[in-house]
Design a protein around this motif. Structure first.
Motif, short mmCIF file in Angstrom:
data_model
loop_
_atom_site.label_atom_id
_atom_site.label_comp_id
_atom_site.label_asym_id
_atom_site.label_seq_id
_atom_site.Cartn_x
_atom_site.Cartn_y
_atom_site.Cartn_z
N TRP A 193 0.71 -1.11 0.19
CA TRP A 193 0.03 -0.18 0.18
C TRP A 193 1.07 1.19 0.00
O TRP A 193 0.62 2.34 -0.70
CB TRP A 193 -0.75 0.01 1.21
N GLY A 194 2.01 1.19 0.79
CA GLY A 194 2.75 2.23 0.76
C GLY A 194 3.32 2.79 -0.56
O GLY A 194 3.51 3.96 -1.04
N MET A 195 3.65 1.69 -1.43
CA MET A 195 4.32 1.81 -2.47
C MET A 195 3.48 2.40 -3.46
O MET A 195 3.57 3.24 -4.40
CB MET A 195 4.79 0.56 -3.42
N LEU A 196 1.98 1.84 -3.52
CA LEU A 196 1.06 2.41 -4.52
C LEU A 196 0.71 3.88 -4.22
O LEU A 196 0.44 4.58 -4.99
CB LEU A 196 -0.32 1.30 -4.45
N ILE A 197 0.51 4.15 -3.00
CA ILE A 197 -0.07 5.50 -2.30
C ILE A 197 1.26 6.56 -2.96
O ILE A 197 1.28 7.39 -3.36
CB ILE A 197 -0.29 5.47 -0.91
N GLY A 198 2.34 6.00 -2.42
CA GLY A 198 3.60 6.68 -2.81
C GLY A 198 3.79 7.31 -4.13
O GLY A 198 4.01 8.39 -4.72
N GLY A 199 3.53 6.37 -5.17
CA GLY A 199 3.65 6.51 -6.45
C GLY A 199 2.68 7.16 -7.04
O GLY A 199 2.78 8.06 -7.74
N ALA A 200 1.26 6.94 -6.53
CA ALA A 200 0.21 7.85 -7.24
C ALA A 200 0.34 9.21 -6.64
O ALA A 200 -0.03 10.19 -7.33
CB ALA A 200 -1.02 7.30 -6.59
N VAL A 201 0.83 9.49 -5.42
CA VAL A 201 1.04 11.09 -4.87
C VAL A 201 2.24 11.70 -5.78
O VAL A 201 2.13 12.83 -5.97
CB VAL A 201 1.11 10.95 -3.50
N LEU A 202 2.94 10.91 -5.90
CA LEU A 202 4.42 11.49 -6.83
C LEU A 202 4.03 11.74 -8.19
O LEU A 202 4.53 12.87 -8.90
CB LEU A 202 5.61 10.18 -6.77
N SER A 203 3.36 10.93 -8.71
CA SER A 203 3.03 11.07 -10.24
C SER A 203 2.77 12.34 -10.76
O SER A 203 2.94 13.07 -11.58
CB SER A 203 1.90 10.06 -10.87
N PRO A 204 1.71 13.18 -10.06
CA PRO A 204 1.25 14.51 -10.46
C PRO A 204 2.20 15.76 -10.18
O PRO A 204 2.24 16.54 -11.04
CB PRO A 204 0.03 14.81 -9.59
N PHE A 205 3.29 15.41 -9.60
CA PHE A 205 4.35 16.35 -9.26
C PHE A 205 5.47 16.13 -10.34
O PHE A 205 6.35 16.79 -10.96
CB PHE A 205 4.79 16.42 -7.93
N ALA A 206 5.79 14.63 -10.37
CA ALA A 206 6.96 14.35 -11.49
C ALA A 206 6.73 14.23 -12.76
O ALA A 206 7.37 14.41 -13.66
CB ALA A 206 7.37 12.96 -10.95
N LYS A 207 5.16 14.00 -12.78
CA LYS A 207 4.64 14.19 -14.30
C LYS A 207 5.51 13.12 -15.29
O LYS A 207 6.33 13.48 -16.37
CB LYS A 207 4.67 15.58 -15.05
N PRO A 208 5.68 11.80 -14.99
CA PRO A 208 6.46 10.94 -15.61
C PRO A 208 6.01 10.87 -17.17
O PRO A 208 7.13 10.63 -18.18
CB PRO A 208 6.44 9.59 -15.06
N TRP A 209 4.83 11.15 -17.45
CA TRP A 209 4.45 10.96 -18.89
C TRP A 209 4.93 12.22 -19.80
O TRP A 209 4.92 11.81 -21.14
CB TRP A 209 2.80 11.04 -18.94
N ASN A 210 5.52 13.38 -19.08
CA ASN A 210 6.14 14.25 -20.04
C ASN A 210 7.63 13.88 -19.80
O ASN A 210 8.39 14.83 -20.94
CB ASN A 210 5.98 15.56 -19.28
N GLU A 211 8.31 12.94 -19.34
CA GLU A 211 9.73 12.76 -19.70
C GLU A 211 10.06 12.24 -21.14
O GLU A 211 9.35 11.34 -21.49
CB GLU A 211 9.94 11.86 -18.66
N ALA A 212 11.20 12.89 -21.48
CA ALA A 212 11.24 12.56 -22.95
C ALA A 212 12.80 11.55 -22.84
O ALA A 212 13.94 11.91 -23.26
CB ALA A 212 11.88 13.91 -23.81
N GLY A 213 12.45 10.49 -22.54
CA GLY A 213 13.55 9.53 -22.39
C GLY A 213 13.42 8.48 -23.74
O GLY A 213 12.57 8.68 -24.73
#
Length: 297
Positions: A193-213
């Protein structure tokens, strides 16, 4: 030594090695695929957390939702997920991004000394002799690692040192904030649960979908290996081993993690590793042995 204890030590050892390899795979993605911690950390957390919860659901059914029904426990779980789980993972991968897996891992390990200080403040007491020795060794180790003895020249970039020390601080939150939840619901469930919650909360700030890798087959293969072997399997093996041999031996054997991270980074990624780096590593890792041995006594 009985067979069961040997298996426990082997399980803990393999878990630590997998954690070390995990850091090396992340280093490869950062160096060669233009991947950042903003992409890797949230997707890794959510993927691993979701897979673990699915596994636990088939094993325990609706029991996995009990922690969400208690408001006090839910608040504590959210705090752990954001500041503990997300904090350690994001800062760890960011440190790797700006240095290498070995340095990131050993800097995070220095957090055990912050846990000592927290315990002293909580119990309103002065540090014991072995605790003071561990603290001094940790400070010396970080100084040598960062400067190679030359106070006017940093050998580790300031941003890597900053994130590495923040990683050590978040390790304290990670280690201390969910103890009552783990005792009540079990380590695997709270971690998932900690992983899922942490990843979900981080996503809007990190915006991984915008990363140009560079998102090719190698990237997704390594990501899958990080999730399955560097996260889930390593976690299961390590905790299974510690359940047999105890936390004292477990914490000592876990020192193989920074050793493995450094070894694989040096051999596979040709990461430079000098004598003074080894001295800094030795000082910091020795604190784990000192604390584990004397605290157990």
């Amino acid at each position: 030594m009985i067979k069961k204890e040997k298996m426990g030590m082997l399980s803990t050892f393999i878990g630590g090695v997998l954690w070390g390899i995990n850091g090396t795979m992340a280093s490869y993605l950062f160096m060669n695929k233009n991947i950042t911690s903003n992409w890797l950390a949230p997707y890794r957390l959510m993927s691993a957390g979701l897979l673990m919860l699915i596994f636990l659901f088939f094993k325990e059914k609706n029991k996995i939702f009990e922690v969400l029904k208690n408001k006090k426990d839910l608040f504590q779980l959210i705090f752990f997920g954001i500041f503990g789980m997300m904090g350690t993972q994001y800062t760890y991968f960011t440190t790797i991004q700006h240095s290498n897996a070995g340095i990131a891992t050993v800097l995070q390990y220095s957090g055990i000394n912050l846990i000592l200080l927290y315990s002293c403040l909580k119990d309103k007491r002065f540090p014991r002799k072995f605790e003071l020795i561990a603290l001094v060794l940790a400070i010396l180790g970080i100084f040598i690692l960062a400067t190679h003895g030359n106070i006017n020249a940093l050998k580790v970039s300031p941003i890597a040192l900053f994130w590495g020390l923040v990683s050590a601080f978040t390790l304290v939150i990670y280690s201390m904030s969910a103890l009552s939840l783990i005792k009540k619901y079990g380590t695997a469930l709270i971690t998932a649960w900690g992983m899922l919650i942490g990843g979900a909360v981080l996503s809007p700030f990190a915006k991984p979908w915008n990363e140009a890798g560079i998102y090719d087959n190698t990237t997704f293969t390594l990501f899958l290996l990080i999730v399955l072997f560097g996260t889930i399997l390593s976690f299961v093996l390590y905790l299974s081993g510690v359940a047999i041999i105890g936390p004292t031996k477990g914490s000592m054997i876990s020192c193989i993690e920074p050793v493995a991270a450094t070894l694989f980074s040096t051999v596979i990624l040709s990461t430079p590793f000098k004598f003074l780096d080894a001295v800094g590593f030795f000082f910091i890792l020795s604190t784990v042995f000192i604390v584990a041995y004397f605290d157990n006594k």
